[in-house]
Design a protein around this motif. Structure first.
Motif, mmCIF file in Angstrom:
data_model
loop_
_atom_site.group_PDB
_atom_site.id
_atom_site.type_symbol
_atom_site.label_atom_id
_atom_site.label_comp_id
_atom_site.label_asym_id
_atom_site.label_seq_id
_atom_site.Cartn_x
_atom_site.Cartn_y
_atom_site.Cartn_z
ATOM 1 N N HIS A 174 0.868 -1.356 -0.120
ATOM 2 C CA HIS A 174 0.097 -0.130 -0.062
ATOM 3 C C HIS A 174 0.659 1.351 0.017
ATOM 4 N N ALA A 175 2.068 1.453 0.706
ATOM 5 C CA ALA A 175 2.956 2.316 0.855
ATOM 6 C C ALA A 175 3.629 2.746 -0.438
ATOM 7 N N ALA A 176 3.845 1.666 -0.943
ATOM 8 C CA ALA A 176 4.817 1.822 -2.550
ATOM 9 C C ALA A 176 3.648 2.376 -3.369
ATOM 10 N N GLU A 177 2.222 1.792 -3.221
ATOM 11 C CA GLU A 177 1.377 2.412 -4.367
ATOM 12 C C GLU A 177 1.142 3.911 -4.225
ATOM 13 N N GLU A 178 1.107 4.417 -2.643
ATOM 14 C CA GLU A 178 0.827 5.756 -2.406
ATOM 15 C C GLU A 178 2.229 6.392 -3.098
ATOM 16 N N ALA A 179 3.135 5.982 -2.879
ATOM 17 C CA ALA A 179 4.684 6.576 -3.358
ATOM 18 C C ALA A 179 4.626 6.915 -4.856
ATOM 19 N N MET A 180 4.086 5.572 -5.523
ATOM 20 C CA MET A 180 4.069 5.931 -7.019
ATOM 21 C C MET A 180 3.011 6.998 -7.514
ATOM 22 N N ARG A 181 1.952 6.893 -6.742
ATOM 23 C CA ARG A 181 0.812 7.901 -7.197
ATOM 24 C C ARG A 181 1.133 9.230 -6.854
ATOM 25 N N ARG A 182 1.950 9.550 -6.174
ATOM 26 C CA ARG A 182 2.350 10.900 -5.623
ATOM 27 C C ARG A 182 3.090 11.689 -6.696
ATOM 28 N N ALA A 183 2.473 12.771 -7.161
ATOM 29 C CA ALA A 183 3.193 13.490 -8.077
ATOM 30 C C ALA A 183 3.678 14.917 -7.424
ATOM 31 N N ASP A 184 3.044 15.249 -6.280
ATOM 32 C CA ASP A 184 3.441 16.521 -5.574
ATOM 33 C C ASP A 184 4.891 16.195 -5.026
ATOM 34 N N VAL A 185 5.956 16.944 -4.896
ATOM 35 C CA VAL A 185 7.271 17.017 -4.394
ATOM 36 C C VAL A 185 7.400 17.824 -3.497
#
Length: 385
Positions: A319-330
């Motif tokens: 789940h954390a990896a999916e969230e990390a890949m979805r996040r475009a905001d840096v």
């Protein structure tokens, strides 16, 4: 790390200096990952000698190998296999050329053959709990040292009551080098053919890695690719799957080209594993978000970052990896870069150098181990350069 001038005489590489550093290490220079970038930066300001453990030789001499990339002088005593331990004589020969020096102990087991030396200042750089053999020497060294540096907060907590000048430096990374991964770098041939998303880890494949967890992650996300870079240092069977790729060892110089194309950096470590405290910051410097299991040895300031997710189960990890890949905001990398500025090798070395200069100036030359303090007999033969 390229080294030139094998067997060159010490006199040809040692100029007059009252503040050389002589570093004792149980590691060979290529394996001294914590010390290399720090000593390289000290070598820009003063002479630095990295004194390795002896190698077997037919005769007795000092081999001095100037590292062309850093300027550090790598010194190796060459001693007979069955002869008397003549490391004290080797050290004395080096000191005769270097002049008064600072003793930097990355291993307490160097104390028996160096306790007679009148150091300008003494540093104990503690990177791990010593072996049973080294434990009594560590106690002696802590009493004698002007400064104690520790490589983890756990070591700092364990030793801070024993010394008034103890400083924690858990991480030192070449931020500028890894930050090149944030730009466009040609992808290495052995990774370019892997499909995406691509999750990666760099580090030795040893017993700290949770191979069962890695296998579960790969099985539950068969369309994800997992790239593992590092030497195989475990006798356990490695999980084999079409989406797990064991790429072998790579040099630190090669890493940005790999990291630049990862979607997420992963650290699926075994419970209670003591991690390399620089591992997660390397990924962050490269612009990669990190998903990890709970770790010992990681700086608390690193694991508290929003860009680092700590997962306690395979499901939470995915789940954390999916969230990390979805996040475009840096925007969360503003805090990352603020922290990295304090963890860079340049910043760490500057802090260490300031502490070392203060310690050196505050001390009159004296034998911090005590002249005649029962030095071990190390033979009286004359060693040649």
């Amino acid at each position: 790390m390229a080294m030139d001038g094998i067997n060159c005489p010490i006199a040809s590489v040692c100029g007059p200096s009252n503040s050389a550093i002589i570093c004792f290490s149980s590691l060979r220079w290529p394996e001294a990952h914590r010390l290399r970038p720090l000593l390289a930066r000290f070598a820009r300001q003063r002479q630095v000698f990295f004194l390795e453990e002896p190698e077997v030789s037919a005769g007795e001499r000092l081999r001095v190998s100037p590292c062309s990339a850093t300027g550090v002088q790598v010194v190796t005593p060459m001693l007979p296999a069955n002869g008397t331990d003549n490391r004290r004589a080797a050290l004395d020969l080096l000191l005769a050329r270097s002049g008064a020096a600072i003793g930097w102990y990355a291993t307490p087991e160097a104390v028996p053959y160096s306790r007679h030396v009148s150091w300008l200042a003494t540093v104990y750089d503690c990177t791990e709990t010593p072996s049973a053999l080294g434990l009594p020497f560590e106690r002696h060294l802590i009493e004698a040292a002007d400064l104690v540096f520790t490589a983890s907060s756990e070591l700092h907590d364990a030793l801070r009551a024993a010394h008034p000048h103890i400083h924690c430096f858990p991480v030192c990374i070449d931020v500028e080098h890894f930050a090149t991964a944030r730009g466009l770098i040609a992808e290495p041939d052995d990774q370019i053919g892997l499909r995406r998303p691509l999750l990666g880890r760099y580090g030795a494949v040893d017993d700290r890695l949770d191979l069962d967890l890695l296998a579960r992650l790969a099985a539950q996300r068969p369309h994800w690719q997992f790239a593992l870079i590092g030497a195989i240092e475990t006798a356990r069977d490695l999980p084999r799957a079409r989406n797990i790729h064991w790429l072998g060892d790579r040099s630190e110089a090669e890493l940005p080209a790999y990291l630049s194309h990862w979607d997420v950096a992963i650290m699926p470590m075994a419970p209670d594993a003591v991690s390399d405290p620089a591992e997660a910051p390397r990924y962050l410097a490269a612009g990669r978000r990190v998903v990890t299991t709970p770790l010992k040895g990681a700086a608390r300031s690193v694991t508290a970052l929003e860009a680092v997710a700590v997962a306690t189960s395979a499901e939470a990890f995915l789940h954390a990896a999916e969230e990390a890949m979805r996040r475009a905001d840096v925007s969360d990398f503003v805090a990352v870069d603020d922290l990295l500025a304090t963890l860079s090798c340049d910043a760490v070395q500057r802090d260490m150098a300031a502490l070392l200069s203060a310690a050196e100036l505050s001390q009159a030359p004296a034998s911090y181990f005590g002249l005649g303090a029962n030095p071990l007999p190390l033979g009286g033969r004359k060693l040649s350069a």
